[in-house]
Design a protein around this motif. Sequence first.
Motif, mmCIF file in Angstrom:
data_model
loop_
_atom_site.group_PDB
_atom_site.id
_atom_site.type_symbol
_atom_site.label_atom_id
_atom_site.label_comp_id
_atom_site.label_asym_id
_atom_site.label_seq_id
_atom_site.Cartn_x
_atom_site.Cartn_y
_atom_site.Cartn_z
ATOM 1 N N UNK A 1 59.238 16.381 67.378
ATOM 2 C CA UNK A 1 58.973 16.639 68.789
ATOM 3 C C UNK A 1 57.528 16.288 69.107
ATOM 4 N N UNK A 2 57.320 15.754 70.297
ATOM 5 C CA UNK A 2 55.958 15.475 70.774
ATOM 6 C C UNK A 2 55.824 16.120 72.148
ATOM 7 N N UNK A 3 55.089 17.230 72.206
ATOM 8 C CA UNK A 3 54.888 17.962 73.447
ATOM 9 C C UNK A 3 53.398 18.066 73.743
ATOM 10 N N UNK A 4 53.011 17.560 74.894
ATOM 11 C CA UNK A 4 51.607 17.572 75.309
ATOM 12 C C UNK A 4 50.709 16.981 74.221
ATOM 13 N N UNK A 5 51.155 15.840 73.676
ATOM 14 C CA UNK A 5 50.416 15.081 72.658
ATOM 15 C C UNK A 5 50.241 15.840 71.348
ATOM 16 N N UNK A 6 51.095 16.840 71.123
ATOM 17 C CA UNK A 6 51.059 17.604 69.872
ATOM 18 C C UNK A 6 52.345 17.347 69.101
ATOM 19 N N UNK A 7 52.206 17.011 67.824
ATOM 20 C CA UNK A 7 53.354 16.737 66.972
ATOM 21 C C UNK A 7 53.902 18.031 66.397
ATOM 22 N N UNK A 8 55.218 18.243 66.566
ATOM 23 C CA UNK A 8 55.896 19.415 66.028
ATOM 24 C C UNK A 8 56.884 18.973 64.952
ATOM 25 N N UNK A 9 56.680 19.497 63.740
ATOM 26 C CA UNK A 9 57.602 19.214 62.638
ATOM 27 C C UNK A 9 58.715 20.259 62.610
ATOM 28 N N UNK A 10 59.944 19.852 62.321
ATOM 29 C CA UNK A 10 60.990 20.855 62.106
ATOM 30 C C UNK A 10 60.714 21.639 60.833
ATOM 31 N N UNK A 11 61.192 22.836 60.776
ATOM 32 C CA UNK A 11 60.976 23.679 59.610
ATOM 33 C C UNK A 11 61.504 22.994 58.348
ATOM 34 N N UNK A 12 60.653 22.926 57.331
ATOM 35 C CA UNK A 12 61.059 22.338 56.064
ATOM 36 C C UNK A 12 60.948 20.832 56.000
ATOM 37 N N UNK A 13 60.380 20.181 57.028
ATOM 38 C CA UNK A 13 60.267 18.719 57.012
ATOM 39 C C UNK A 13 59.335 18.275 55.899
ATOM 40 N N UNK A 14 59.779 17.302 55.119
ATOM 41 C CA UNK A 14 58.964 16.763 54.033
ATOM 42 C C UNK A 14 58.982 15.240 54.089
ATOM 43 N N UNK A 15 57.838 14.580 54.231
ATOM 44 C CA UNK A 15 57.820 13.118 54.219
ATOM 45 C C UNK A 15 58.418 12.523 52.948
ATOM 46 N N UNK A 16 58.358 13.245 51.836
ATOM 47 C CA UNK A 16 58.935 12.743 50.593
ATOM 48 C C UNK A 16 60.433 12.463 50.756
ATOM 49 N N UNK A 17 61.113 13.300 51.553
ATOM 50 C CA UNK A 17 62.556 13.164 51.725
ATOM 51 C C UNK A 17 62.926 12.362 52.955
ATOM 52 N N UNK A 18 61.954 11.991 53.773
ATOM 53 C CA UNK A 18 62.223 11.247 55.004
ATOM 54 C C UNK A 18 61.764 9.804 54.853
#
Length: 302
Positions: free
Chosen positions: A177-194
């Motif tokens: 999510x990008x709200x008011x230029x702020x990045x929101x990660x979903x709970x448990x998001x890991x770049x290793x798995x994405x």
Amino acid sequence: MNKLFTLLTIFIFLQLPAIAQQATAFKDRNNSLFLYALPPNQVVEIEIQKPLEKAVQANSCGVIVVKSSETFSVGNTTITPNFNFNIRELPKTCAELVGYPQIFKTSTGAIAIGGKTANAAYTVSYPNYKVKKQLTANACGFVQIRNFPASFINLPTITAGRADFAFSALPIKEPLLCLKNTLYFPLGFSPRDAIANAVGFVPPVAPPPTIQTTVNSQTAQPVAAKSGNYLIVSSIPPGTYAVSNAANPSLSKTYTVGIKACLVSDRTHLGSPNSFLISRQGLTFPIVWNALQQVASVPSCN
């Protein structure tokens, strides 16, 4: 946002080998494509490959003319344009077609197919039609394409190369999510798995993980649960966290997490919200109360 992009990019390169056959891409459960870990507002070129059909009309001599560098089909006939077809001028009269092959290439490089019904409409099918698109990353450093229409896509890779990826094989993750230029990660998001692997690429087997008794990295996977009116977040690195009401961020509490790697927040002190935002060092992820698992007891996190 530049600091956040830098942290995320450094993490990806530390956790993954510099492989030209991987890309920071994933899809969500609604078939949206996400390209992330990009500099804010960067232009990204992608190439989409998908089946396509076009209508074409035969001329008065029963000849169809198709301009294409891609393999295509007309009825039961499949044609590869780079085949060594005879090159002929397109006749000006039907009588000049006598002695011509049924399929030939014109002097302009188009493919001409004879023997069709004069002035009739036909369907030309392109099984692997490719189209390039220029996309611009948002202020949070990612691109989202909703209802992605293609089977295959050519993307920039982690090492600034390019490779083909099958959309069906992309990892499935919850959306960013990008709200008011702020990045929101979903709970448990890991770049290793994405991370997406290119078509035909088999990633190397990662070494067994090192077991740690304490959580000491921003890349640890948080786990959220609830007990009564208490929000419980565990497996988080030590540090200072802000827990706020997503609908009314002015209702917020600050918690210091120590070696027990968890925090407990009384929901009633934040207006009993249905959604929370938890932030630490520029990283923010949302939590939905109704989606949390109920646990029997509240841990001691002090």
